[in-house]
Design a protein around this motif. Sequence first.
Motif, short mmCIF file in Angstrom:
data_model
loop_
_atom_site.label_atom_id
_atom_site.label_comp_id
_atom_site.label_asym_id
_atom_site.label_seq_id
_atom_site.Cartn_x
_atom_site.Cartn_y
_atom_site.Cartn_z
N PRO A 14 0.81 -1.23 0.00
CA PRO A 14 0.00 0.00 0.00
C PRO A 14 0.84 1.28 0.00
O PRO A 14 0.32 2.36 -0.25
N ASP A 15 2.15 1.16 0.26
CA ASP A 15 3.01 2.34 0.25
C ASP A 15 3.51 2.68 -1.15
O ASP A 15 4.10 3.74 -1.37
N LEU A 16 3.29 1.78 -2.12
CA LEU A 16 3.72 2.03 -3.49
C LEU A 16 2.54 2.53 -4.32
O LEU A 16 1.41 2.09 -4.12
N PRO A 17 2.80 3.47 -5.26
CA PRO A 17 1.72 3.93 -6.14
C PRO A 17 1.16 2.77 -6.96
O PRO A 17 1.90 1.85 -7.33
N ALA A 18 -0.13 2.80 -7.23
CA ALA A 18 -0.74 1.76 -8.07
C ALA A 18 -0.09 1.76 -9.43
O ALA A 18 0.20 2.81 -10.00
N GLY A 19 0.17 0.58 -9.95
CA GLY A 19 0.75 0.47 -11.28
C GLY A 19 2.23 0.13 -11.27
O GLY A 19 2.79 -0.23 -12.29
N GLU A 20 2.89 0.23 -10.10
CA GLU A 20 4.32 -0.08 -10.03
C GLU A 20 4.57 -1.58 -9.89
O GLU A 20 5.69 -2.03 -10.08
N GLU A 21 3.56 -2.33 -9.50
CA GLU A 21 3.69 -3.77 -9.40
C GLU A 21 2.55 -4.41 -10.18
O GLU A 21 1.43 -3.88 -10.22
N PRO A 22 2.78 -5.57 -10.80
CA PRO A 22 1.69 -6.26 -11.50
C PRO A 22 0.59 -6.67 -10.52
O PRO A 22 0.87 -7.02 -9.38
N GLY A 23 -0.66 -6.57 -10.98
CA GLY A 23 -1.76 -7.04 -10.16
C GLY A 23 -1.81 -8.56 -10.15
O GLY A 23 -1.48 -9.21 -11.14
N ILE A 24 -2.16 -9.13 -9.03
CA ILE A 24 -2.31 -10.58 -8.91
C ILE A 24 -3.79 -10.88 -8.79
O ILE A 24 -4.46 -10.45 -7.86
N TRP A 25 -4.31 -11.65 -9.77
CA TRP A 25 -5.74 -11.94 -9.82
C TRP A 25 -5.98 -13.42 -9.57
O TRP A 25 -5.19 -14.27 -9.96
N LEU A 26 -7.10 -13.71 -8.92
CA LEU A 26 -7.48 -15.10 -8.73
C LEU A 26 -7.73 -15.75 -10.08
O LEU A 26 -8.40 -15.18 -10.93
N PRO A 27 -7.20 -16.95 -10.30
CA PRO A 27 -7.44 -17.62 -11.59
C PRO A 27 -8.92 -17.90 -11.85
O PRO A 27 -9.32 -18.03 -12.99
N GLU A 28 -9.72 -17.93 -10.79
CA GLU A 28 -11.16 -18.16 -10.98
C GLU A 28 -11.82 -17.02 -11.75
O GLU A 28 -12.84 -17.24 -12.42
N VAL A 29 -11.28 -15.82 -11.64
CA VAL A 29 -11.89 -14.67 -12.32
C VAL A 29 -11.08 -14.19 -13.51
O VAL A 29 -11.55 -13.33 -14.26
N SER A 30 -9.88 -14.71 -13.69
CA SER A 30 -9.01 -14.23 -14.75
C SER A 30 -8.56 -15.36 -15.68
O SER A 30 -7.68 -16.14 -15.32
N PRO A 31 -9.16 -15.44 -16.88
CA PRO A 31 -8.70 -16.45 -17.84
C PRO A 31 -7.31 -16.16 -18.37
O PRO A 31 -6.70 -17.00 -19.03
N GLY A 32 -6.77 -14.96 -18.08
CA GLY A 32 -5.41 -14.63 -18.44
C GLY A 32 -4.40 -15.19 -17.45
O GLY A 32 -3.21 -14.92 -17.57
N THR A 33 -4.88 -15.95 -16.47
CA THR A 33 -4.00 -16.66 -15.54
C THR A 33 -4.02 -18.13 -15.92
O THR A 33 -5.05 -18.79 -15.82
N LEU A 34 -2.88 -18.63 -16.37
CA LEU A 34 -2.76 -20.02 -16.79
C LEU A 34 -2.37 -20.87 -15.58
O LEU A 34 -1.45 -20.52 -14.85
N ILE A 35 -3.08 -21.97 -15.38
CA ILE A 35 -2.81 -22.83 -14.23
C ILE A 35 -2.05 -24.07 -14.70
O ILE A 35 -2.56 -24.85 -15.51
#
Length: 204
Positions: A14-35
């Motif tokens: 939370p101390d870093l501005p948004a956008g400086e680190e990649p977002g981590i999304w649950l694979p259940e909601v993101s088909p762009g996450t390969l399991i």
Amino acid sequence: MSPTVGGCAFAHDPDLPAGEEPGIWLPEVSPGTLILEPAPSGFTTTADIDLGVLGEIVDDRSDADGREVAINDGSGELHVRLPSDDATRRPAVLLPVDAVFDIRLDVASRFVRRLRGTPVKLLPTALRLTWLQRMRLIQLLHTFDVREAGGGPREVADLVLASKQAALPSVEWKDSAARRKAVRLIRDSVALVERNYLKLLSGR
């Protein structure tokens, strides 16, 4: 951030501005996450996958559920979720049959083709943001920030739309095109932040 501060751990510092680190999304909601799972015994698979050959590794982190690697190849970020190291030594792709199965299948196919040396983008078109979509999202997030700071349609018209109509007297402002657009932006920005961003993750 310590789990004892606020009662939970943060996926994003939370101390870093948004956008400086990649977002981590649950694979259940993101088909762009390969399991990737370890293949069952008896299967002969591609051995020892080097994820670095797919593109630039922009994030690599582990948690209690395993490891997640974010790879950027210019088409966007493909996230690869691995429950264990065996998943790279004896890889098998897990494809849940859900509402976005076709996109998951496309992502998996592109992943395998890239491993075999075919010059194909990692992300299908449905998961790539166009320049106009990016500009629209930036506008909506700016609008949401103005609203959270206590601003209303007039402030949105001034700060987001840079419209001269924001300075109109009340009677003229009430029926102005800038006010109508600002009201729509506020409505859409709230919807985006509350739940509609999930549609972006699923290519809709």
